[in-house]
Design a protein around this motif. Structure first.
Motif, PDB file in Angstrom:
ATOM      1  N   THR A 164       0.813  -1.224   0.000  1.00 16.78           N
ATOM      2  CA  THR A 164       0.000   0.000   0.000  1.00 16.78           C
ATOM      3  C   THR A 164       0.842   1.267   0.000  1.00 16.78           C
ATOM      4  N   VAL A 165       2.113   1.176   0.353  1.00 12.49           N
ATOM      5  CA  VAL A 165       2.981   2.366   0.352  1.00 12.49           C
ATOM      6  C   VAL A 165       4.256   2.056  -0.422  1.00 12.49           C
ATOM      7  N   ARG A 166       4.753   3.077  -1.067  1.00  7.90           N
ATOM      8  CA  ARG A 166       5.972   2.972  -1.883  1.00  7.90           C
ATOM      9  C   ARG A 166       5.959   1.750  -2.786  1.00  7.90           C
ATOM     10  N   ARG A 167       4.833   1.579  -3.458  1.00  3.32           N
ATOM     11  CA  ARG A 167       4.721   0.464  -4.390  1.00  3.32           C
ATOM     12  C   ARG A 167       5.731   0.597  -5.528  1.00  3.32           C
ATOM     13  N   ASP A 168       6.117   1.832  -5.846  1.00  5.59           N
ATOM     14  CA  ASP A 168       7.095   2.036  -6.911  1.00  5.59           C
ATOM     15  C   ASP A 168       8.397   1.312  -6.598  1.00  5.59           C
ATOM     16  N   LEU A 169       8.860   1.405  -5.354  1.00  3.77           N
ATOM     17  CA  LEU A 169      10.097   0.728  -4.968  1.00  3.77           C
ATOM     18  C   LEU A 169       9.922  -0.794  -4.979  1.00  3.77           C
ATOM     19  N   ALA A 170       8.772  -1.251  -4.506  1.00  4.61           N
ATOM     20  CA  ALA A 170       8.522  -2.693  -4.485  1.00  4.61           C
ATOM     21  C   ALA A 170       8.495  -3.262  -5.905  1.00  4.61           C
ATOM     22  N   VAL A 171       7.850  -2.551  -6.829  1.00  4.17           N
ATOM     23  CA  VAL A 171       7.784  -3.009  -8.224  1.00  4.17           C
ATOM     24  C   VAL A 171       9.178  -3.117  -8.815  1.00  4.17           C
ATOM     25  N   LEU A 172       9.991  -2.092  -8.622  1.00  7.11           N
ATOM     26  CA  LEU A 172      11.341  -2.089  -9.195  1.00  7.11           C
ATOM     27  C   LEU A 172      12.201  -3.192  -8.587  1.00  7.11           C
ATOM     28  N   ALA A 173      12.093  -3.383  -7.272  1.00  3.59           N
ATOM     29  CA  ALA A 173      12.887  -4.418  -6.617  1.00  3.59           C
ATOM     30  C   ALA A 173      12.508  -5.811  -7.125  1.00  3.59           C
ATOM     31  N   TRP A 174      11.210  -6.055  -7.275  1.00  2.00           N
ATOM     32  CA  TRP A 174      10.763  -7.342  -7.808  1.00  2.00           C
ATOM     33  C   TRP A 174      11.229  -7.532  -9.252  1.00  2.00           C
ATOM     34  N   LEU A 175      11.145  -6.481 -10.057  1.00  2.00           N
ATOM     35  CA  LEU A 175      11.548  -6.583 -11.464  1.00  2.00           C
ATOM     36  C   LEU A 175      13.017  -6.969 -11.597  1.00  2.00           C
ATOM     37  N   VAL A 176      13.855  -6.423 -10.732  1.00  2.00           N
ATOM     38  CA  VAL A 176      15.277  -6.751 -10.806  1.00  2.00           C
ATOM     39  C   VAL A 176      15.501  -8.225 -10.477  1.00  2.00           C
ATOM     40  N   LEU A 177      14.860  -8.717  -9.415  1.00  2.00           N
ATOM     41  CA  LEU A 177      15.043 -10.121  -9.055  1.00  2.00           C
ATOM     42  C   LEU A 177      14.538 -11.046 -10.153  1.00  2.00           C
ATOM     43  N   VAL A 178      13.348 -10.763 -10.672  1.00  2.00           N
ATOM     44  CA  VAL A 178      12.803 -11.584 -11.762  1.00  2.00           C
ATOM     45  C   VAL A 178      13.711 -11.499 -12.989  1.00  2.00           C
ATOM     46  N   GLY A 179      14.193 -10.302 -13.278  1.00  2.00           N
ATOM     47  CA  GLY A 179      15.066 -10.125 -14.430  1.00  2.00           C
ATOM     48  C   GLY A 179      16.363 -10.903 -14.315  1.00  2.00           C
ATOM     49  N   LEU A 210      18.466  -4.049 -17.018  1.00  2.00           N
ATOM     50  CA  LEU A 210      18.542  -4.203 -15.567  1.00  2.00           C
ATOM     51  C   LEU A 210      19.403  -3.112 -14.939  1.00  2.00           C
ATOM     52  N   VAL A 211      20.434  -2.670 -15.651  1.00  2.00           N
ATOM     53  CA  VAL A 211      21.220  -1.528 -15.171  1.00  2.00           C
ATOM     54  C   VAL A 211      20.328  -0.298 -15.051  1.00  2.00           C
ATOM     55  N   CYS A 212      19.471  -0.090 -16.045  1.00  2.00           N
ATOM     56  CA  CYS A 212      18.562   1.060 -16.024  1.00  2.00           C
ATOM     57  C   CYS A 212      17.556   0.952 -14.878  1.00  2.00           C
ATOM     58  N   VAL A 213      17.039  -0.248 -14.634  1.00  2.00           N
ATOM     59  CA  VAL A 213      16.054  -0.427 -13.561  1.00  2.00           C
ATOM     60  C   VAL A 213      16.693  -0.189 -12.198  1.00  2.00           C
ATOM     61  N   THR A 214      17.911  -0.695 -11.996  1.00  2.00           N
ATOM     62  CA  THR A 214      18.580  -0.461 -10.714  1.00  2.00           C
ATOM     63  C   THR A 214      18.929   1.014 -10.537  1.00  2.00           C
ATOM     64  N   ALA A 215      19.257   1.693 -11.636  1.00  2.00           N
ATOM     65  CA  ALA A 215      19.504   3.140 -11.553  1.00  2.00           C
ATOM     66  C   ALA A 215      18.221   3.874 -11.185  1.00  2.00           C
ATOM     67  N   LEU A 216      17.110   3.454 -11.777  1.00  2.00           N
ATOM     68  CA  LEU A 216      15.822   4.071 -11.465  1.00  2.00           C
ATOM     69  C   LEU A 216      15.458   3.849 -10.000  1.00  2.00           C
ATOM     70  N   PHE A 217      15.763   2.678  -9.484  1.00  2.00           N
ATOM     71  CA  PHE A 217      15.498   2.398  -8.068  1.00  2.00           C
ATOM     72  C   PHE A 217      16.257   3.372  -7.179  1.00  2.00           C
ATOM     73  N   LEU A 218      17.513   3.636  -7.510  1.00  2.00           N
ATOM     74  CA  LEU A 218      18.310   4.581  -6.721  1.00  2.00           C
ATOM     75  C   LEU A 218      17.695   5.977  -6.746  1.00  2.00           C
ATOM     76  N   VAL A 219      17.185   6.378  -7.907  1.00  2.00           N
ATOM     77  CA  VAL A 219      16.553   7.692  -8.016  1.00  2.00           C
ATOM     78  C   VAL A 219      15.289   7.749  -7.169  1.00  2.00           C
ATOM     79  N   ARG A 220      14.480   6.698  -7.252  1.00  2.00           N
ATOM     80  CA  ARG A 220      13.204   6.691  -6.537  1.00  2.00           C
ATOM     81  C   ARG A 220      13.382   6.620  -5.016  1.00  2.00           C
ATOM     82  N   LEU A 221      14.538   6.158  -4.552  1.00  2.00           N
ATOM     83  CA  LEU A 221      14.787   6.130  -3.113  1.00  2.00           C
ATOM     84  C   LEU A 221      14.672   7.522  -2.497  1.00  2.00           C
ATOM     85  N   ASP A 222      15.099   8.538  -3.241  1.00  2.00           N
ATOM     86  CA  ASP A 222      15.083   9.912  -2.729  1.00  2.00           C
ATOM     87  C   ASP A 222      13.926  10.735  -3.281  1.00  2.00           C
ATOM     88  N   ALA A 223      13.039  10.098  -4.036  1.00  2.00           N
ATOM     89  CA  ALA A 223      11.917  10.830  -4.629  1.00  2.00           C
ATOM     90  C   ALA A 223      10.751  10.920  -3.653  1.00  2.00           C
TER      91      ALA A 223
END
Length: 373
Positions: A164-179, A210-223
């Protein structure tokens, strides 16, 4: 507010400060990003040293051994096995990021559910492997991996439905593992297909994503979470996306060029079908267009004081070095070291562009003169 407050069962969505993203998650996220970049380098080393079939089987190195037998496979086996070991490290880091993210957004609740899905997936994968082996199915290892991947996908859907919160981070984290898991399977098919250039090229392109997704995760950490609105003029946003298309075409033709060139991944495999010298020229055309577009964006961003301006400078530096390395490698007969550097720079350029795109919008309510354009 402490992290434990995120574990309450209140249906009211949490605000920007309701989730504390602790330092261990940030450190793990950076390590995951660096590992995704590094594995492109180790994968390039496999190909550029002719070690693509250093391990003749998958997931074992040989039909009889998990690790290479140096007396038989030599340095090529060690290089290929080193890249496979790096895949394991990348997977562990992706798993660490996921678990820390789930803990941050839900406490232990989603972490425990994810662990149960992992255990169930392992049991399912083992049963599939035993059944396939009993039936003498050749691709029993591939079926085992597919079963485990399926369990992870089901776990991802279940987890995201409950986030219910910070779903953006959860989605990106799951995508990296699946990827990462899917990448391991693709790498296996690359070996089984005796380094089919299209599978190898897809393997590289997927790693770059996957490099792009992990970079996006780093950006979203501070968003700041929540709705966002445009922070740049319409024409600037449109030109940025056109630049992205030029970047995709440049990388695509670069992959085709490398796949048609002398670095096939094994000395006994010769590529036919595409003329590498012609593709090298075709590859350069969108590359020069890309450089011109990024320069135009950077100049415009600084003149108008737009949010992406600093990252556009980073992108310019990456692309200028990339062009210089590309020209040098073409004029010096494609030395392996320069080809490898070219591959790494492509991933860093894509990561920098990803960050640029995130700067095209701001949280709703922030000062934004272009919101009504």
């Amino acid at each position: 507010m402490p992290v434990s407050s995120a574990t309450t069962e209140s249906p009211t969505p949490a605000g920007p400060r309701d989730v504390v993203l602790a330092r261990p998650l940030r450190v793990m996220a950076w390590l995951s990003f660096l590992a995704e970049v590094l594995i492109i380098g180790t994968g390039g080393a496999v190909r550029l040293t002719g070690s693509g079939l250093g391990c003749s089987d998958w997931p074992l190195c040989t039909p009889e051994s998990l690790v290479p037998i140096l007396e038989v496979q030599g340095i090529h086996g060690a290089i290929e096995f080193g890249n496979r070991t790096m895949t394991g490290l990348v997977g562990l880091l992706a798993l660490g990021v996921l678990m820390l993210t789930l803990h941050a957004v839900s406490g232990k609740r989603l972490v425990i559910r994810a662990v149960w899905f992992a255990v169930g997936g392992i049991v399912l994968a083992v049963l599939v492997y035993i059944a396939a082996s009993a039936l003498s199915v050749v691709a029993s290892a591939a079926l085992m991996s597919a079963a485990l991947l399926l369990a992870v996908l089901v776990g991802m859907v279940d987890s995201l439905r409950r986030t219910t919160v910070r779903r953006d981070l959860a989605v990106l984290a799951w995508l990296v593992l699946v990827g990462v898991m899917a990448q391991a399977v693709v790498g296996g098919f690359a070996v089984i297909s005796e380094l089919n250039p299209f599978i190898v090229g897809f393997h590289y392109a997927s790693s770059l994503l996957l490099v792009c997704v992990t970079a996006l995760f780093l950006v979203r950490l501070d968003a700041v979470p929540g709705p966002r609105e445009r922070a740049v003029p319409v024409w600037f946003a449109a030109l940025t996306h056109v630049t992205g298309l030029a970047l995709v075409l440049t990388i695509l033709f670069g992959v085709l060029t490398t796949g048609s060139g002398p670095h096939s991944g094994d000395v006994n495999i010769k590529r036919e079908g595409f003329d590498a010298s012609i593709l090298a020229h075709v590859h350069s055309w969108p590359g020069y267009v890309l450089a011109a577009l990024v320069l135009a964006l950077a100049i415009s961003a600084w003149l108008l004081a737009l949010p992406p301006r600093r990252w556009l400078l980073v992108l310019i530096i990456a692309i200028v070095v990339q062009v210089a390395v590309g020209v040098l490698q073409a004029r010096t007969g494609l030395p392996p070291v320069l080809v490898g550097v070219h591959m790494l720079l492509a991933s860093l350029s894509a990561a920098a562009y990803t960050v640029v795109v995130t700067k095209l919008k701001k949280p709703v309510g922030a000062a934004n003169p272009y919101a009504e354009d």
